[in-house]
Design an enzyme around this catalytic site. Structure first.
Site, mmCIF file in Angstrom:
data_model
loop_
_atom_site.group_PDB
_atom_site.id
_atom_site.type_symbol
_atom_site.label_atom_id
_atom_site.label_comp_id
_atom_site.label_asym_id
_atom_site.label_seq_id
_atom_site.Cartn_x
_atom_site.Cartn_y
_atom_site.Cartn_z
ATOM 1 C CG HIS A 74 3.655 3.875 -3.342
ATOM 2 N ND1 HIS A 74 2.531 4.553 -3.221
ATOM 3 C CD2 HIS A 74 4.272 3.238 -2.459
ATOM 4 C CE1 HIS A 74 2.502 4.423 -1.792
ATOM 5 N NE2 HIS A 74 3.357 3.584 -1.228
ATOM 6 C CG ASP A 97 1.045 7.307 -3.621
ATOM 7 O OD1 ASP A 97 -0.347 8.035 -3.930
ATOM 8 O OD2 ASP A 97 1.099 6.350 -4.059
ATOM 9 C CB SER A 152 3.923 4.360 1.734
ATOM 10 O OG SER A 152 3.360 3.006 1.551
#
Length: 339
Positions: A271, A206, A181
């Site tokens: 996610h 991600d 992330s």
């Protein structure tokens, strides 16, 4: 009566003006909030906010970045290390072993599940220096504040890499930096700081989309930040990027939503799957892939059914992978599918 007719005409004219469609990552972002909700912010408003906040950030930044070393000699009790000889020499760091930096995302800390999973996975495969990065500003309840801290955190990671390389023999040729992330963009800035494409591999799990622009690669993880950049994109268009970030871009289940995640209104399940997939890929090497002509075919699952020789997350990908791949996955562990 005339007034009514004029007002009606004005209302008709206003309703005829098209309202710009909100496209996340294109003309603005749905910015995540601490309570799990999202607030829309236009590109203009976001840039203004980030520019103003960056000026303040530069004056008051207290972005502590700490490093914890895990090895087979201390697999669960991280040893805090600093960029000084006594610290490294007093640890289990071994220049003859490959090194992995692991970087968490927003609201996380170094002892969270993402870091322990990946650390355990790598140590199960052999002797590695696994260095988990803890960047304190990630724990700001305000997502934008954490975004502002990304460049500085990445620079500190890059400086630690350079220090270990120059003074303690860390091999850049066997170095892999993994970020989830926001941590993926921290990894990108680490690569930019090391420079000259000297980091061998960066894996973005991600990479975060909100407040990052695809057309501004200098301000996000990009393919130029390492010899090889791989992206595993699992919540594209919401919390993560949909357009390809890595030289090798992998799209499990088409890259938007992951099976077994249910409604997943916030996107957090999909996610987080990038972390679970990557840890499994290290230990099992079981994610078969199908090569696509472009990322749009990967997203729409129109890449045929013939498996390629490429496995998502494989250490050999740096030498052979370029392009976009569709990755079939199961709805529960083991997630990987092979032909």
């Amino acid at each position: 009566m005339k007034v009514f007719i004029v007002l009606a005409a004005l209302l008709a004219a206003v309703s005829a003006v098209p309202i710009e469609e909100r496209v996340n990552g294109e003309n603005g972002w749905y910015v995540p909030q601490a309570d799990g909700s999202f607030e829309w912010m236009t590109t203009k408003d976001a840039e203004e906010m980030l520019n103003n906040a960056a000026q303040i950030e530069g004056r008051i930044s207290t972005n502590a970045v700490n490093f914890y070393l895990y090895t087979k000699s201390n697999p669960t009790d991280g040893k805090k290390i600093e960029s000084k000889a006594s610290s490294i020499e007093g640890s289990h760091f071994n220049k003859d072993h490959g090194t992995r930096f692991v970087i968490h995302g927003w609201t996380q800390k170094y002892t969270d599940d993402m870091n322990t999973r990946i650390t355990k996975a790598w140590l199960s495969k052999g002797d590695y220096n696994v260095i988990v990065v803890d960047w304190s500003r990630a724990r700001s309840v305000d997502y934008a504040s954490s975004v502002l801290a990304v460049p500085g955190a990445g620079a500190k990671v890059g400086e630690m890499i350079k220090y270990l390389h120059e003074h303690h023999g860390l091999s850049l040729d066997s170095l892999e930096v993994i970020g989830h992330s926001l941590g993926a963009h921290v990894a990108g800035y680490a690569g930019k700081t090391v420079g000259d494409r000297r980091i061998h591999t960066i894996v973005g799990l991600d990479p975060a989309l909100p407040l990052f622009s695809y057309d501004k690669p200098a301000k996000r993880l990009s393919t130029d930040d390492a010899h090889y950049v791989e992206s595993i994109q699992t919540n594209g268009g919401k919390l993560g990027f949909l357009k390809p970030i890595g030289k090798g871009a992998f799209y499990p289940n088409g890259g938007k939503k992951q099976p077994g995640c249910g409604l997943d209104a916030t996107g957090s399940c999909s996610h987080g799957r990038s972390v679970l997939y990557y840890a499994e890929a290290i230990t099992e090497d079981n994610f078969g892939t199908i090569k696509c002509s472009d990322y749009e075919d990967a997203v729409s699952k129109k890449c045929g059914s013939t498996y390629s020789s490429v496995r998502m997350g494989a250490i050999t990908n740096a030498y052979m992978v370029d392009g976009d791949f569709y990755v079939p996955v199961n709805d529960k562990a083991p997630f990987g599918k092979i032909e």
